[in-house]
Structure formats: C-alpha cells, structure tokens
Scaffold this motif. Structure first.
Motif, short mmCIF file in Angstrom:
data_model
loop_
_atom_site.label_atom_id
_atom_site.label_comp_id
_atom_site.label_asym_id
_atom_site.label_seq_id
_atom_site.Cartn_x
_atom_site.Cartn_y
_atom_site.Cartn_z
N MET A 182 0.85 -1.18 0.00
CA MET A 182 0.00 0.00 0.00
C MET A 182 0.89 1.23 0.00
N SER A 183 0.67 2.10 -0.92
CA SER A 183 1.47 3.32 -1.04
C SER A 183 1.02 4.35 -0.02
N GLU A 184 1.99 5.09 0.51
CA GLU A 184 1.63 6.16 1.46
C GLU A 184 0.89 7.28 0.76
N ASP A 185 0.94 7.30 -0.55
CA ASP A 185 0.24 8.35 -1.30
C ASP A 185 -1.19 7.94 -1.65
N ASP A 186 -1.60 6.75 -1.23
CA ASP A 186 -2.92 6.24 -1.54
C ASP A 186 -3.94 6.86 -0.60
N ASN A 187 -4.46 8.03 -0.98
CA ASN A 187 -5.41 8.76 -0.14
C ASN A 187 -6.81 8.75 -0.71
N ALA A 188 -7.08 7.86 -1.67
CA ALA A 188 -8.39 7.84 -2.31
C ALA A 188 -9.50 7.51 -1.32
N MET A 189 -9.24 6.61 -0.41
CA MET A 189 -10.23 6.22 0.59
C MET A 189 -9.58 6.21 1.96
N PRO A 190 -10.38 6.38 3.00
CA PRO A 190 -9.82 6.23 4.35
C PRO A 190 -9.28 4.81 4.53
N ILE A 191 -8.34 4.66 5.44
CA ILE A 191 -7.74 3.36 5.72
C ILE A 191 -7.88 3.09 7.22
N LEU A 192 -8.47 1.94 7.55
CA LEU A 192 -8.60 1.52 8.94
C LEU A 192 -7.59 0.41 9.19
N PHE A 193 -6.71 0.64 10.14
CA PHE A 193 -5.70 -0.34 10.54
C PHE A 193 -6.24 -1.06 11.77
N TYR A 194 -6.37 -2.39 11.68
CA TYR A 194 -6.95 -3.14 12.79
C TYR A 194 -6.14 -4.40 13.07
N ASP A 195 -6.33 -4.95 14.25
CA ASP A 195 -5.64 -6.16 14.70
C ASP A 195 -6.45 -7.38 14.29
N GLY A 202 -15.88 -0.36 -0.58
CA GLY A 202 -15.95 0.81 -1.45
C GLY A 202 -15.93 2.14 -0.71
N LYS A 203 -15.92 2.09 0.63
CA LYS A 203 -15.92 3.31 1.43
C LYS A 203 -14.65 3.49 2.23
N ILE A 204 -13.99 2.37 2.55
CA ILE A 204 -12.80 2.40 3.39
C ILE A 204 -11.95 1.17 3.08
N VAL A 205 -10.66 1.31 3.24
CA VAL A 205 -9.74 0.18 3.07
C VAL A 205 -9.49 -0.40 4.46
N LEU A 206 -9.72 -1.70 4.62
CA LEU A 206 -9.45 -2.39 5.88
C LEU A 206 -8.07 -3.01 5.78
N LYS A 207 -7.18 -2.62 6.67
CA LYS A 207 -5.79 -3.09 6.62
C LYS A 207 -5.48 -3.83 7.91
N ASN A 208 -5.31 -5.16 7.80
CA ASN A 208 -4.95 -6.00 8.93
C ASN A 208 -3.48 -5.76 9.25
N LEU A 209 -3.19 -5.40 10.47
CA LEU A 209 -1.81 -5.12 10.88
C LEU A 209 -0.91 -6.36 10.82
N HIS A 210 -1.51 -7.53 10.72
CA HIS A 210 -0.73 -8.76 10.68
C HIS A 210 -0.52 -9.29 9.26
N ASP A 211 -0.96 -8.55 8.25
CA ASP A 211 -0.66 -8.94 6.88
C ASP A 211 0.85 -8.95 6.68
N ALA A 212 1.33 -9.90 5.93
CA ALA A 212 2.77 -10.06 5.73
C ALA A 212 3.42 -8.81 5.14
N ASN A 213 2.69 -8.07 4.35
CA ASN A 213 3.27 -6.90 3.69
C ASN A 213 3.04 -5.58 4.45
N PHE A 214 2.57 -5.67 5.71
CA PHE A 214 2.33 -4.43 6.46
C PHE A 214 3.65 -3.76 6.82
#
Length: 120
Positions: free
Chosen positions: A1-14, A33-45
């Motif tokens: 995920m690029s730090e410049d990816d500001n198209a949608m809000p991003i929720l970082f969760y456990d 379609g409203k927010i990106v859900l980003k699991n903090l335990h994804d290998a690429n986090f």
C-alpha cells in the motif's frame, strides 16, 4: 500500500484479536468501497505515515486522507461509514461520548496488559 494512496480512508486493525476480526468481518460488506481495511498482521504491512505496528496495535488508527483518527473516534468514523447514523449520533452526545471514550481506553489498556492480544 502506497503512502500516497489517499483515495479512501484506511482503517488499521488487529486481525488476530477475536473481537476486532469479528467486527471487521461483520462490517466489511457495509464498508466495501468506502474504506480500506488493513490488517496489521498482513505479511506486507509496514509503518504508515511514520506510525508503526506497535503504536497502531495499542489503539485503532484510521487515516482519513489527511490525518490519523485514533481510538474511539476511529470507531465512530467507520461506524458512521457503515451506516450506523443513529448509533453514532447518540454516542457523540457529551455524556455518552465521555463514558464511551473512557470505556474504550480501559478496554485498550486491559487488552494490552492481559496478554490476550499480543502487541507485536
């Protein structure tokens, strides 16, 4: 995920926390379609906007495209996006908001100290 990816809000969760994972699974259809859900335990986090995994594990972090919203306020943000307008309006009323924020902080502190959810 690029730090410049500001198209949608991003929720970082456990994603290893049973409560957090269950909530995201239930809300995902409402949030698609409203927010990106980003699991903090994804290998690429990786750290995002200078905030690392351990800080994000201590409380919810939501990037709104310009700044981080944290803790209970992050919950209110994505609950609103999920369509829980009455609930979020009610929880934003001063007496309930103060109690709810305190409850969130106590839960986050307990979660960290109890060892139920590893912060690493």
């Amino acid at each position: 995920m690029s730090e410049d990816d500001n198209a949608m809000p991003i929720l970082f969760y456990d994603g290893r926390c049973s409560l957090c994972a269950r909530e995201m699974k239930l809300l995902e259809p409402r949030l698609t379609g409203k927010i990106v859900l980003k699991n903090l335990h994804d290998a690429n986090f990786e750290a995002f906007k200078g905030v690392g995994k351990i800080s994000m594990m201590k409380q919810l972090h939501l990037w709104d495209g310009q700044q981080f919203i944290t803790g209970f306020d992050a919950s209110l943000y994505y609950w609103q996006l999920a369509g829980f307008h009455r609930t979020t309006r009610l929880l934003r009323l001063p007496p309930l908001y103060v109690i709810s924020r305190l409850g969130y902080r106590l839960w986050a502190h307990w979660r960290e100290k109890s060892g139920k959810c590893s912060l690493e």
